[in-house]
Motif scaffolding. Structure first.
Motif, PDB file in Angstrom:
ATOM      1  N   SER B   9      28.738  43.139  49.422  1.00  0.00           N
ATOM      2  CA  SER B   9      28.240  43.172  48.245  1.00  0.00           C
ATOM      3  C   SER B   9      29.380  43.285  47.229  1.00  0.00           C
ATOM      4  CB  SER B   9      27.495  44.431  47.818  1.00  0.00           C
ATOM      5  OG  SER B   9      28.139  45.532  48.347  1.00  0.00           O
ATOM      6  N   HIS B  10      30.533  43.988  47.563  1.00  0.00           N
ATOM      7  CA  HIS B  10      31.691  43.983  46.776  1.00  0.00           C
ATOM      8  C   HIS B  10      32.854  43.919  47.539  1.00  0.00           C
ATOM      9  CE1 HIS B  10      33.965  45.843  43.250  1.00  0.00           C
ATOM     10  NE2 HIS B  10      34.217  44.768  43.296  1.00  0.00           N
ATOM     11  N   GLN B  11      33.753  43.240  47.074  1.00  0.00           N
ATOM     12  CA  GLN B  11      35.159  42.937  47.809  1.00  0.00           C
ATOM     13  C   GLN B  11      36.209  42.783  46.661  1.00  0.00           C
ATOM     14  OE1 GLN B  11      35.351  40.367  51.138  1.00  0.00           O
ATOM     15  NE2 GLN B  11      37.533  40.773  51.440  1.00  0.00           N
ATOM     16  N   VAL B  12      37.105  43.770  47.136  1.00  0.00           N
ATOM     17  CA  VAL B  12      38.458  43.966  46.342  1.00  0.00           C
ATOM     18  C   VAL B  12      39.638  43.497  47.041  1.00  0.00           C
ATOM     19  CG1 VAL B  12      39.781  45.217  45.045  1.00  0.00           C
ATOM     20  CG2 VAL B  12      37.483  45.751  45.237  1.00  0.00           C
ATOM     21  N   THR B  13      40.213  42.400  46.562  1.00  0.00           N
ATOM     22  CA  THR B  13      41.382  41.912  47.470  1.00  0.00           C
ATOM     23  C   THR B  13      42.659  41.723  46.626  1.00  0.00           C
ATOM     24  OG1 THR B  13      41.818  40.044  48.894  1.00  0.00           O
ATOM     25  CG2 THR B  13      40.810  39.240  46.753  1.00  0.00           C
ATOM     26  N   GLN B  14      43.741  41.426  47.170  1.00  0.00           N
ATOM     27  CA  GLN B  14      44.959  41.271  46.378  1.00  0.00           C
ATOM     28  C   GLN B  14      45.100  39.737  46.318  1.00  0.00           C
ATOM     29  OE1 GLN B  14      47.223  43.723  45.093  1.00  0.00           O
ATOM     30  NE2 GLN B  14      45.991  45.212  45.783  1.00  0.00           N
ATOM     31  N   LYS B  78      34.825  30.404  52.165  1.00  0.00           N
ATOM     32  CA  LYS B  78      36.123  30.842  52.364  1.00  0.00           C
ATOM     33  C   LYS B  78      36.974  30.299  51.108  1.00  0.00           C
ATOM     34  CE  LYS B  78      38.448  30.614  56.518  1.00  0.00           C
ATOM     35  NZ  LYS B  78      39.123  29.942  57.525  1.00  0.00           N
ATOM     36  N   ILE B  79      37.801  31.302  50.652  1.00  0.00           N
ATOM     37  CA  ILE B  79      38.572  31.181  49.612  1.00  0.00           C
ATOM     38  C   ILE B  79      39.963  31.564  49.833  1.00  0.00           C
ATOM     39  CG2 ILE B  79      39.103  31.694  47.014  1.00  0.00           C
ATOM     40  CD1 ILE B  79      36.344  32.777  46.939  1.00  0.00           C
ATOM     41  N   ARG B  80      40.920  30.602  49.835  1.00  0.00           N
ATOM     42  CA  ARG B  80      42.251  30.766  50.669  1.00  0.00           C
ATOM     43  C   ARG B  80      42.904  31.060  49.286  1.00  0.00           C
ATOM     44  NH1 ARG B  80      40.544  26.635  53.902  1.00  0.00           N
ATOM     45  NH2 ARG B  80      40.743  25.124  52.234  1.00  0.00           N
ATOM     46  N   SER B  81      44.111  32.056  49.416  1.00  0.00           N
ATOM     47  CA  SER B  81      45.167  32.280  48.260  1.00  0.00           C
ATOM     48  C   SER B  81      44.297  32.436  47.270  1.00  0.00           C
ATOM     49  CB  SER B  81      45.867  31.057  48.352  1.00  0.00           C
ATOM     50  OG  SER B  81      47.259  31.659  47.481  1.00  0.00           O
ATOM     51  N   THR B  82      43.543  33.609  47.033  1.00  0.00           N
ATOM     52  CA  THR B  82      42.895  33.950  45.827  1.00  0.00           C
ATOM     53  C   THR B  82      43.833  34.229  44.732  1.00  0.00           C
ATOM     54  OG1 THR B  82      42.732  36.381  46.594  1.00  0.00           O
ATOM     55  CG2 THR B  82      40.921  34.999  47.275  1.00  0.00           C
ATOM     56  N   LYS B  83      43.067  33.867  43.664  1.00  0.00           N
ATOM     57  CA  LYS B  83      43.821  34.023  42.272  1.00  0.00           C
ATOM     58  C   LYS B  83      43.127  34.865  41.483  1.00  0.00           C
ATOM     59  CE  LYS B  83      43.245  29.725  41.980  1.00  0.00           C
ATOM     60  NZ  LYS B  83      43.337  27.982  41.796  1.00  0.00           N
ATOM     61  N   LEU B  84      43.368  35.479  40.465  1.00  0.00           N
ATOM     62  CA  LEU B  84      42.994  36.503  39.504  1.00  0.00           C
ATOM     63  C   LEU B  84      41.592  35.737  38.923  1.00  0.00           C
ATOM     64  CD1 LEU B  84      45.762  37.645  37.281  1.00  0.00           C
ATOM     65  CD2 LEU B  84      44.758  38.882  39.215  1.00  0.00           C
ATOM     66  N   GLU B  85      41.690  34.463  38.574  1.00  0.00           N
ATOM     67  CA  GLU B  85      40.603  33.817  37.996  1.00  0.00           C
ATOM     68  C   GLU B  85      39.400  33.516  39.075  1.00  0.00           C
ATOM     69  OE1 GLU B  85      43.618  32.833  37.856  1.00  0.00           O
ATOM     70  OE2 GLU B  85      43.799  30.684  37.916  1.00  0.00           O
ATOM     71  N   ASP B  86      39.580  33.895  40.177  1.00  0.00           N
ATOM     72  CA  ASP B  86      38.440  33.808  41.245  1.00  0.00           C
ATOM     73  C   ASP B  86      37.536  34.970  41.193  1.00  0.00           C
ATOM     74  OD1 ASP B  86      40.796  32.496  43.749  1.00  0.00           O
ATOM     75  OD2 ASP B  86      39.438  31.326  42.385  1.00  0.00           O
ATOM     76  N   SER B  87      38.084  36.144  40.527  1.00  0.00           N
ATOM     77  CA  SER B  87      37.022  37.057  40.294  1.00  0.00           C
ATOM     78  C   SER B  87      35.814  36.739  39.645  1.00  0.00           C
ATOM     79  CB  SER B  87      37.702  38.188  39.541  1.00  0.00           C
ATOM     80  OG  SER B  87      38.968  38.689  40.025  1.00  0.00           O
ATOM     81  N   ALA B  88      34.704  36.990  40.414  1.00  0.00           N
ATOM     82  CA  ALA B  88      33.464  36.589  39.717  1.00  0.00           C
ATOM     83  C   ALA B  88      32.279  37.020  40.871  1.00  0.00           C
ATOM     84  CB  ALA B  88      33.357  35.076  39.792  1.00  0.00           C
ATOM     85  N   MET B  89      31.021  36.845  40.623  1.00  0.00           N
ATOM     86  CA  MET B  89      30.006  37.043  41.457  1.00  0.00           C
ATOM     87  C   MET B  89      29.597  35.602  42.049  1.00  0.00           C
ATOM     88  SD  MET B  89      28.243  39.993  41.742  1.00  0.00           S
ATOM     89  CE  MET B  89      26.712  39.879  41.967  1.00  0.00           C
ATOM     90  N   GLU B 107      21.490  38.143  46.605  1.00  0.00           N
ATOM     91  CA  GLU B 107      21.977  39.378  45.496  1.00  0.00           C
ATOM     92  C   GLU B 107      23.271  39.093  45.011  1.00  0.00           C
ATOM     93  OE1 GLU B 107      18.585  40.071  44.517  1.00  0.00           O
ATOM     94  OE2 GLU B 107      19.890  41.220  43.603  1.00  0.00           O
ATOM     95  N   GLY B 108      24.212  38.360  45.667  1.00  0.00           N
ATOM     96  CA  GLY B 108      25.450  38.099  45.316  1.00  0.00           C
ATOM     97  C   GLY B 108      26.523  39.008  45.827  1.00  0.00           C
ATOM     98  N   SER B 109      27.771  38.494  45.712  1.00  0.00           N
ATOM     99  CA  SER B 109      28.885  39.245  46.389  1.00  0.00           C
ATOM    100  C   SER B 109      29.773  39.297  45.243  1.00  0.00           C
ATOM    101  CB  SER B 109      29.659  38.498  47.528  1.00  0.00           C
ATOM    102  OG  SER B 109      28.880  38.585  48.785  1.00  0.00           O
ATOM    103  N   ARG B 110      30.120  40.457  44.942  1.00  0.00           N
ATOM    104  CA  ARG B 110      31.186  40.524  43.654  1.00  0.00           C
ATOM    105  C   ARG B 110      32.617  40.452  44.337  1.00  0.00           C
ATOM    106  NH1 ARG B 110      30.959  41.662  38.672  1.00  0.00           N
ATOM    107  NH2 ARG B 110      28.896  42.219  38.876  1.00  0.00           N
ATOM    108  N   LEU B 111      33.438  39.535  43.770  1.00  0.00           N
ATOM    109  CA  LEU B 111      34.729  39.648  44.284  1.00  0.00           C
ATOM    110  C   LEU B 111      35.618  39.775  43.213  1.00  0.00           C
ATOM    111  CD1 LEU B 111      37.004  38.516  46.322  1.00  0.00           C
ATOM    112  CD2 LEU B 111      36.792  36.337  45.086  1.00  0.00           C
ATOM    113  N   THR B 112      36.548  40.878  43.436  1.00  0.00           N
ATOM    114  CA  THR B 112      37.611  41.467  42.368  1.00  0.00           C
ATOM    115  C   THR B 112      38.947  40.953  43.104  1.00  0.00           C
ATOM    116  OG1 THR B 112      36.123  43.017  41.608  1.00  0.00           O
ATOM    117  CG2 THR B 112      38.516  43.178  40.944  1.00  0.00           C
TER     118      THR B 112
END
Lengths: 107, 114
Positions: B9-14, B78-89, B107-112
């Motif tokens: 439901s929510h994932q925080v990643t670097q 799959k999102i490779r090499s995440t960027k700040l602007e990928d933060s979204a639902m 219901e969505g996955s919130r990616l931060t």
């Protein structure tokens, strides 16, 4: 390009009918009109759709003008839980969401 | 009532890390979608998928993104090499017939991305 035009926001009193307009003047003859809503940040929820006849289901009624250039979604007895963003969408193989109408139901 | 389920439901990643978002569509549905919604913005189409291949993708869906249906139930983004602007639902959706616009959304996955 959502290809529909909706007012950005509307208010409605609880218990009253909420009438949400949508302009789709360039719609083609075989394109359906779909309505969805999004409550807060939840996933969009299907409400109703139509081609040229008026439609009604347990959630809402859809009135489409005879020339099909516009439609109105009617929530007959709005409740506080109907506060949401409402999207009018012309059917394509994918749904293209515009900005929608933010409907606020006031107590 | 059948529903589309999404995890997490929510994932925080670097920034720079890979992320996999998972979806279980409604069991008899054959058409699958990913959408995203950046905070305060509209819901944007990313990709549609049918018969184990991409049907359509948006300009957003570049080489950083990929989708897969690894088994009979899951549909992943799959999102490779995440960027700040990928933060979204990120919303997954499915439908049962080709000629309908009635999509069922999760219901969505919130990616931060930090």
């Amino acid at each position: 390009d959502a290809k529909t035009t909706q007012p950005p926001s509307m208010d409605c009193a609880e218990g009253r009918a909420a009438n949400l307009p949508c302009n789709h003047s360039t719609i083609s003859g075989n394109e359906y009109v779909y309505w969805y809503r999004q409550i807060h940040s939840q996933g969009p929820q299907y409400i109703i759709h139509g081609l040229k006849n008026n439609e009604t289901n347990e959630m809402a009624s859809l009135i489409i003008t005879e020339d099909r250039k516009s439609s109105t979604l009617i929530l007959p007895h709005a409740t506080l839980r109907d506060t949401a963003v409402y999207y009018c969408i012309r059917q394509d193989q994918k749904l293209v969401f515009g900005q929608g109408t933010r409907l606020t139901i006031n107590p | 009532e059948p529903e589309v389920t999404q995890t997490p439901s929510h994932q925080v990643t670097q920034m720079g890390q890979e992320v996999i978002l998972r979806c279980v569509p409604i069991s008899n549905h054959l058409y699958f979608y990913w959408y995203r919604q950046i905070l305060g913005q509209k819901v944007e189409f990313l990709v549609s998928f049918y018969n184990n291949e991409i049907s359509e993708k948006s300009e957003i869906f570049d080489d950083q993104f990929s989708v897969e249906r690894p088994d009979g139930s899951n549909f992943t983004l799959k999102i490779r090499s995440t960027k700040l602007e990928d933060s979204a639902m990120y919303f997954c959706a499915s439908k049962g017939r080709v000629n309908t616009g009635e999509l069922f959304f999760g219901e969505g996955s919130r990616l931060t991305v930090l």
